[in-house]
Design an enzyme around this catalytic site. Sequence first.
Site, PDB file in Angstrom:
ATOM      1  N   LEU A   1     -34.617   0.033   2.753  1.00 36.05           N
ATOM      2  CA  LEU A   1     -34.788  -0.805   4.087  1.00 36.05           C
ATOM      3  C   LEU A   1     -36.494  -1.059   4.256  1.00 36.05           C
ATOM      4  CD1 LEU A   1     -32.269   0.529   6.702  1.00 36.05           C
ATOM      5  CD2 LEU A   1     -31.932  -1.209   4.670  1.00 36.05           C
TER       6      LEU A   1
ATOM      7  N   ALA B   1     -37.747  -4.013   6.009  1.00 32.82           N
ATOM      8  CA  ALA B   1     -37.935  -5.421   6.692  1.00 32.82           C
ATOM      9  C   ALA B   1     -38.745  -5.246   8.078  1.00 32.82           C
ATOM     10  CB  ALA B   1     -36.670  -6.017   6.943  1.00 32.82           C
TER      11      ALA B   1
ATOM     12  N   GLN C   1     -33.813 -10.030   6.034  1.00 29.55           N
ATOM     13  CA  GLN C   1     -33.288 -10.032   7.366  1.00 29.55           C
ATOM     14  C   GLN C   1     -34.170 -10.767   8.380  1.00 29.55           C
ATOM     15  OE1 GLN C   1     -34.238  -6.315   8.926  1.00 29.55           O
ATOM     16  NE2 GLN C   1     -32.496  -6.174  10.610  1.00 29.55           N
TER      17      GLN C   1
ATOM     18  N   GLY D   1     -32.462  11.421  15.395  1.00 24.59           N
ATOM     19  CA  GLY D   1     -30.969  11.532  15.273  1.00 24.59           C
ATOM     20  C   GLY D   1     -30.649  13.057  14.662  1.00 24.59           C
TER      21      GLY D   1
ATOM     22  N   ASN E   1     -31.616  13.779  11.222  1.00 26.08           N
ATOM     23  CA  ASN E   1     -31.042  12.843  10.279  1.00 26.08           C
ATOM     24  C   ASN E   1     -32.380  12.149   9.502  1.00 26.08           C
ATOM     25  OD1 ASN E   1     -30.275  10.484   8.912  1.00 26.08           O
ATOM     26  ND2 ASN E   1     -30.038   9.198  10.936  1.00 26.08           N
TER      27      ASN E   1
ATOM     28  N   HIS F   1     -74.136   4.125   2.228  1.00 24.67           N
ATOM     29  CA  HIS F   1     -75.021   5.167   2.348  1.00 24.67           C
ATOM     30  C   HIS F   1     -75.349   6.048   3.617  1.00 24.67           C
ATOM     31  CE1 HIS F   1     -77.577   1.709   2.778  1.00 24.67           C
ATOM     32  NE2 HIS F   1     -78.451   2.306   3.305  1.00 24.67           N
TER      33      HIS F   1
HETATM   34  P1  TTP Z   1     -38.515   1.874  11.958  1.00 24.22           P
HETATM   35  O1  TTP Z   1     -39.486   2.664  11.388  1.00 24.22           O
HETATM   36  O2  TTP Z   1     -37.586   2.374  13.061  1.00 24.22           O
HETATM   37  O3  TTP Z   1     -38.906   0.702  12.259  1.00 24.22           O
HETATM   38  P2  TTP Z   1     -40.333  -0.148  11.786  1.00 24.22           P
HETATM   39  O4  TTP Z   1     -40.429   0.161  10.228  1.00 24.22           O
HETATM   40  O5  TTP Z   1     -40.346  -1.584  12.068  1.00 24.22           O
HETATM   41  O6  TTP Z   1     -41.397   0.475  12.611  1.00 24.22           O
HETATM   42  P3  TTP Z   1     -41.819   0.400  14.196  1.00 24.22           P
HETATM   43  O7  TTP Z   1     -40.897   1.236  15.023  1.00 24.22           O
HETATM   44  O8  TTP Z   1     -43.034   1.040  14.361  1.00 24.22           O
HETATM   45  O9  TTP Z   1     -41.941  -1.058  14.657  1.00 24.22           O
HETATM   46  O10 TTP Z   1     -37.329   1.588  10.697  1.00 24.22           O
HETATM   47  C1  TTP Z   1     -36.835   2.316   9.943  1.00 24.22           C
HETATM   48  C2  TTP Z   1     -36.443   1.954   8.584  1.00 24.22           C
HETATM   49  O11 TTP Z   1     -35.644   0.689   8.651  1.00 24.22           O
HETATM   50  C3  TTP Z   1     -37.989   1.413   8.140  1.00 24.22           C
HETATM   51  O12 TTP Z   1     -37.821   1.453   6.648  1.00 24.22           O
HETATM   52  C4  TTP Z   1     -37.926  -0.329   8.264  1.00 24.22           C
HETATM   53  C5  TTP Z   1     -36.475  -0.500   8.089  1.00 24.22           C
HETATM   54  N1  TTP Z   1     -35.883  -1.496   9.345  1.00 24.22           N
HETATM   55  C6  TTP Z   1     -35.537  -2.729   8.984  1.00 24.22           C
HETATM   56  O13 TTP Z   1     -35.397  -2.769   7.766  1.00 24.22           O
HETATM   57  N2  TTP Z   1     -34.950  -3.786   9.691  1.00 24.22           N
HETATM   58  C7  TTP Z   1     -35.113  -3.458  10.997  1.00 24.22           C
HETATM   59  O14 TTP Z   1     -34.640  -4.200  11.748  1.00 24.22           O
HETATM   60  C8  TTP Z   1     -35.610  -2.334  11.822  1.00 24.22           C
HETATM   61  C9  TTP Z   1     -35.587  -1.939  13.109  1.00 24.22           C
HETATM   62  C10 TTP Z   1     -35.994  -1.468  10.529  1.00 24.22           C
END
Ligand code: TTP
Length: 393
Positions: A6, A8, A78, A135, A160, A308
């Site tokens: 993940l 995105a 996504q 979690g 988690n 420097h």
């Molecule tokens: P998070 O760390 O919860 O979300 P984020 O990476 O966008 O950071 P922030 O809360 O600072 O805005 O996400 C956990 C993982 O899931 C991370 O690898 C990003 C991914 N993710 C997605 O791919 N799509 C999503 O819609 C969300 C919320 C997270």
Amino acid sequence: MKAVVLAAGQGTRMRPLSESIPKPMLPVADRPLAAHTVDAAIDAGADEIVLVIGYEGEMIRNYFGDEYRDVPVSYAVQEDQAGTADAVNAARDHLEGPFAVLNGDNLYDPAAIADLFDTCPAVCAIEVDEPSNYGVLSTAAGRVTKIVEKPADPPTNLANAGAYAFPAKAREWLEVSESERGEREITDVVSQVIDAYDVTPVTLERWLDVGRPWELLEANEWMLGELERRIDGDVSDGATIQGNVVVEAGATVKPGVVIEGPALIREGATVGPNAYVRGTTLVGPDAKVGHAAEVKNSVLSRGASVSHLSYVGDSVLGRDVNFGAGTNVANLRHDEDDIRFTVKGERVSTGRRKFGVVAGDGVKTGINASLTPGLKLDTGATTLPGETVDRDR
Ligand code: TTP
């Protein structure tokens, strides 16, 4: 097994560093953050990587391409960052058979990811001191019995760790409804798997969720700590290189420099003359540490320059930052309290007694700037010569 990574998310807590570069592409030692996750998946035997991209996703696609370490890579986009379950659902058409899901912004203990792959269905867990921030898993007889998001009264201290091995059937359970915080969360998918299968907790020894700038520093502390000494660059006979230091080919270390490992000096970087680099530091590609400058426990992204007579400690500098001569970073409060930092408009504790500044891409300080601990300088911010900067800008 396919591994869905993940990547995105918008990385809002990582701003300003994630303003024009997606968080998974931020530098951790010699690779982007997400490359460590993908490497762990490949080392565990993944036969295909599916990267879920969205925010600034083209940078991720350009880095990994269609094949990475001889393993095919595909992409699912996504469109709206509606949550982690929604992200996996975006990859649905790529899935058949059991599949793993890993966060592209987490560092995992690679051996445990191999265990995860061998133990499907399974969830990675880690013992933490304050489980109510995570979690939390309940377990009985070696099985996960429940998963609850950020419970006020945690049943265990098993958090988690954002890595899962799902049975093929889970593909049908990806369309979950919105949680209280308005996201479609993967923990709701995990709950359905727990109801239908025996799910094994795989305990990690070490894990890091990289969400905020000081966690990027911690990620570098972890990965630079694993370096083995290698000098491929142009190092002057008059320089002193101690411990596990890597100087990549194309980097230059001039006379009078002292580098204490762990440290990584990347291709095209220049250090010195007479500079001091210590305490787990990444000097990124084409970055520069000038004459008589000291850089300690910091990350200098690509093209960043510390001129420097400057001192930079416990700080993260974005791409092409330029600290003018005599810029001094303070990284410790007189009362030695933990340094606070602004995350999404709120001052929060970093949990660190020493923390300097976070400068977004293209920040420029004037000569003799004094920067106070926990300062955030937004992308492109500038300071005047001789200025003491004690408020974010
Ligand atoms: P998070 O760390 O919860 O979300 P984020 O990476 O966008 O950071 P922030 O809360 O600072 O805005 O996400 C956990 C993982 O899931 C991370 O690898 C990003 C991914 N993710 C997605 O791919 N799509 C999503 O819609 C969300 C919320 C997270």
